[in-house]
Design a protein around this motif. Structure first.
Motif: not given
Ligand SMILES: [Zn+2]
Ligand SMILES: [Zn+2]
Length: 561
Positions: A458-466, A483-490, A494-497, A516-521
């Motif tokens: 979750h690259a920016t830590g946003r919480l939608l509308l919060k 450059q470093n061979g790193c990846f991003f997560e989507l 649903p409050d993050r996206l 594309i990951s759920t970050d399931s708890h």
């Protein structure tokens, strides 16, 4: 005395929200408070009148999030016109809190803290302090944002809340308003993550009569405008509803007109000519027929934003958008070891039932104490447990990972020796959100220099509308990741996206794969993949641009730096 006027769903929900707010002041059980909030939001989205349901002695517990106790409260609100517990609490709390209670979205504890710090004691003064920038200056941007959202009757809702609302509206239109067909077009159909306006295209023999009937939605829904071309309503759950007629013989054109963004439509009409003219003269009963006539590929609704899609459709080069069937695993989830609720094995089996080949266990690292982050010792134990389980399980593999905190100085929250034993890492920021853009960017760049850094969570830590999230220089972070061979997560929560569809597009264009990951708890949350996929499609991601479409052996190779 029973009240004579029928209560709308919004009025009933407001009382439940007010009660939840006062219970927080009292420090009552957080599960109970959350239950009241959830019930309020369910009621706001219902098409049937809750008032009528109660009077007809319907079983309210049949609705999601409404248990016996809350059903009792709802009955009391409808039949008595008030809620005893709420009145009692209002009598107990100080008058400032009663005033705050008019705005159930505010957190009274935070407001009282502001009152003390700024030296004020009323809502009008609070509004003034907000407008003058005083709150932001003294207490920070996040506090200011909270107050702004609590005071202003926000009309926007997050996309996943719109899903159930849209279903309720559709059902009501078809059953109660003599409508033959109803589709939510506009931002909703393009899967925009925050929805302020819902646009419905309806096929009906009598548009004016259908629109009139819709005023009974949710007990009572005020109509703002009515013409032969459209009607608008203020929905109880926040957004504005705009309803437009679409004729059967030209349904395709109507959908296209009401789905695309302005820019999209202006690019499209350069190819096709004016759509309103076409709606009168031509006859395209489906969107497919329309695109075919103009020798365009079918443009998926999620792409109709006005970027490169019309051009690509002409050239026959639109991407084949990612679907659930393309995914072979989920790379971010928690277990009961940190702040999740299910065991390793339960998560594995849940992944298997979704036909995944692998699921990655990424519990929290030690500095996230609030989430019961794992010490080195506990992580070692988990690694051994996963090895053992993998021997026993068939058809699914658990991958050893951790959601490693990126500390303020860019260090990772585990020593390299233990990181080395993991299959990969998800590295995330959970603290010090107030650092500025430059500092936050440097923090991530430095973390990416560690060769055990694989996926930025979750690259920016946003919480939608919060909360808006911390600022980063996304271009620089993308360059470093490349450059470093790193990846991003989507992150599909649903409050993050997070990353946003816009950023995902930039990442894809840089040739970096996105997980594309759920970050399931919990096992149930694996289903939130749907929301991540919606945004991935908006970003134009195909199978090849997504990390978790690859086989286990392929991703393990990609993770080795
Ligand atoms: Zn996280
Ligand atoms: Zn997480």
């Amino acid at each position: 005395m029973p009240p004579t006027a029928q209560l709308s769903n919004a009025e009933i929900a407001d009382r439940l929200s007010s009660l939840a707010q006062l219970l927080t002041v009292k420090g009552d059980n957080p599960y109970k408070i959350r239950a009241y909030r959830r019930a309020a939001s369910t009621i706001r989205g219902l098409g049937e009148s809750v008032d009528e349901l109660v009077r007809n002695e319907a079983d309210l517990t049949a609705y999601e999030g409404i248990g016996k106790a809350i059903a009792g409260s709802v009955r009391e609100i409808v039949l008595e016109g008030k809620l005893g517990t709420l009145e009692k609490l209002r009598a107990e709390v100080p008058p400032e809190v009663v005033a705050i209670n008019q705005h159930p979205r505010l957190d009274p504890k935070r407001v009282l803290r502001i009152y003390k710090k700024v030296g004020i004691s009323s809502i009008p003064e609070l509004r003034k302090a907000l407008d003058s920038g005083q709150i932001e200056e003294m207490l920070g941007a996040r506090m200011a944002q909270h107050i702004r959202q609590g005071l202003i009757e926000s009309s926007a809702i997050v996309l996943y809340h719109a899903h159930s609302l849209v279903a309720a509206i559709q059902h009501f239109l078809l059953k109660q308003c003599n409508v033959v067909r109803a589709i939510a077009a506009g931002d909703y159909r393009r899967c925009v993550e925050v929805i302020s306006n819902l646009d419905f295209v309806v096929e009906t023999p009598d548009f004016l009569a259908s629109a009139e009937s819709f005023q009974r939605f949710g007990g009572r829904t005020p109509m703002l405008e009515l013409t032969s071309k459209y009607a608008t309503f203020a929905l109880p759950s926040g957004p504005l509803l705009r309803m437009e007629p679409g004729a059967k013989q030209n349904w395709g054109v109507a959908l296209i007109r009401h789905t695309g963004s302005k820019t999209h439509l202006s690019r499209l009409t350069r190819v096709t000519g004016s759509l309103s003219d076409l709606e009168r003269t031509a006859s395209f009963s489906t969107e497919e027929a329309f695109y075919k006539r103009y020798e365009l590929q079918f443009i998926p609704p999620e792409l109709r934003e006005g970027l490169d899609e019309v051009h690509l459709a002409r050239e026959g080069k639109l991407p084949t958008l990612i679907t659930q069937e393309d995914l072979r695993g989920d790379l971010h989830m928690h277990t009961e070891a940190s702040d999740g609720v299910d065991t390793l094995e339960q998560m594995a089996l849940a992944g298997k039932s979704r036909h995944y080949a692998y699921v990655g266990i990424s519990d929290h690292s030690p500095s996230l104490k609030i989430a019961n982050g794992l010490s080195v010792e506990r992580l070692k134990k988990q690694i051994r447990a996963i090895d053992k389980l993998n021997e026993k399980l068939s058809g699914i593999r658990l991958l050893k990972s951790a959601e490693v905190d990126i500390l303020a100085d860019g260090a990772l929250d585990y020593p390299d020796e233990i990181l080395h034993e993991l299959d990969y890492t998800v590295c995330s920021i959970h603290s010090r959100f107030a650092m500025n853009k430059e500092q936050q960017t440097e923090r991530i760049l430095r973390a990416m220099d560690n060769r055990h850094f694989n996926i930025l969570g979750h690259a920016t830590g946003r919480l939608l509308l919060k909360r808006p999230g911390y600022e980063i220089d996304i271009e620089r972070v993308i360059k470093q990741a490349k450059q470093n061979g790193c990846f991003f997560e989507l992150n599909s929560s649903p409050d993050r996206l997070d990353v946003s569809a816009e950023n995902a597009r930039l990442i894809r264009e840089a040739g970096i794969l996105i997980a594309i990951s759920t970050d399931s708890h919990s096992t149930g949350e694996l289903a939130t993949m749907r929301f991540g996929l919606e945004q991935a499609r908006r970003a134009g991601l195909d199978k090849n641009s997504v990390l978790n479409t690859r086989s286990v052996s392929d991703i393990l190779k990609l993770f080795a730096r």
